[in-house]
Design an enzyme around this catalytic site. Sequence first.
Site: not given
Ligand SMILES: *Cc1c(COP(=O)(O)O)cnc(C)c1O
Length: 393
Positions: A54, A107, A179, A204
Site C-alpha cells: 500500500r 475542476y 492543479d 490525462k
Molecule cells: C480529470 C481531471 C482531474 C481528475 O482526475 P481523475 O484522474 O479523473 O480523478 C483533476 N483535475 C483536472 C483539471 C482534470 O481535468
Amino acid sequence: MKEDTRIVHAGRHPARFHGAVNTPVYRCSTILSENVAELKEKVRNKFDMVDYGRLGTPSTMDLEAAVAELEGGARAIATSSGLAAIAGCLTGLLSAGDHLLMTDSAYFPTRKFCDEVLARFGVETTYYDPLIGAGIADLMRDNTKVVFTEAPGSLTFEMQDIPAIAEAAHARGALVAIDNTWATPLFFKPFDHGVDVSIHAGTKYIVGHSDAMVGLIVCKTPELFTRIKSTTSAFGYSLSGDDAFLALRGLRTMKVRLEHHQRAALEIAQWLEARPDVTRVLYPALPSDPGHAIWKRDFTGASGLMGVELAPAGENNITAMNAFLDALKLFGLGFSWGGFESLAIPATGAIQRTATTFRAEGPVVRLHIGLEDIDDLKADLDQAFAAYRAAAG
Ligand SMILES: *Cc1c(COP(=O)(O)O)cnc(C)c1O
C-alpha cells in the site's frame, strides 16, 4: 540535461531489473524481510523503502521519482486518481478551523470535495475570481492556510497570475497549490513560479492512452512531502503496480505526443476562430485569448484541450449544440482527455460558479484535439457545423 533526455531517463534503473528497460510491474501486498532487524528498518523508513504494498513499490516509486524530477519538485506521491491527489493534498495541508481559498474555475469534483467533505471537517472554503491576481491579498485571513489554483481553468480556460497570487499568499504564511493537469510537468514549472504543491491527473497526458486512472502530488520540499504522505498513507491511498507501469510507459512519449497535440490544437483553434459558426475559442495559446500574455510569460507550451463558444442560436442553443456533438464522427463523446484520441463534451450546463459569472451567448463545447490527421479533424468539425446551422434555424 535537456527535457527530451530527462523524460527518457528520469526514474529509470535498468540495472536493478536485469537490464529491463522499463521498471517491471510489482504486484504485491506482503514484502518479506530476512530478519527482524530488516523488518524494523523498513518500518522506520517506510516512505523510502519498500515496506508494504500500500505504501509504494518500485513501480510507483519510479513513477514518483520521474514526475518529481521533470517538474522540479523534491518528491511526489502517486494516488489512484487525479481527484484522490487533490483530496490528499487538501487534507494533508488543512485542519479544522483553517480557511481555504479556491479558484472559482476549479475542476467541478474539486469544488464538490470542498463543499461536501472539507466543510464537514471544519475547513471553510471561499471561492475567488480566477483573474484576481495580487488582489487575492484582500481575501487572505489569519487562518488562510492554502490558496488553490488551476490554470487554465476547467471548461472556461482562464489563465491565473500564479506568481502574483503566490507572493500575496506567502506574505501571509499560506501555501500555494496548483492543479497543473492541463500544462503537464512539461509546459508549466510551478515551483519556479511560487507554487508549493502541484497536482496532476496523470490519467490525462501522462498515461496518455485512456487506459488507467492515476494521480500525482508533487511537493516542492521534502517537508511538504512527509506532511502530505503521512496523511495520504493514513487514508490508505495507493496506486497499483499495473497502473504505475502504464503511467511510466506513457510518460516516456509524452513530450512527442504533446508537441503534436499542441501543433494540431493551435491550428484548429485558429481555423475555428475564423469561422462564422464560432464566437470565440477559449485557448490561451491564441493571441486573441484574454490570458495569452500570462500564458506567454509563464508557460512554455499548450496542450490539446480548448473551449469553443458557438455562434448564438437563441432558444435553440442546446438543441443545436447537441446536434453538433451528435454529428461528430472522429471526436468521441466522453469525459476525460489527454489520450491519443479526439473528444468532445458539452460545457454549457456543466459550468458551476459562485464567486463570478461565466458569460456566453452561444453554447460552449469542450474539444480535445487528439493525434489524428488535422485535415480529417477539420472535415469532421466542418460537417458537424452544418448540422449545427440546420438545428440552429
Ligand atoms: C480529470 C481531471 C482531474 C481528475 O482526475 P481523475 O484522474 O479523473 O480523478 C483533476 N483535475 C483536472 C483539471 C482534470 O481535468
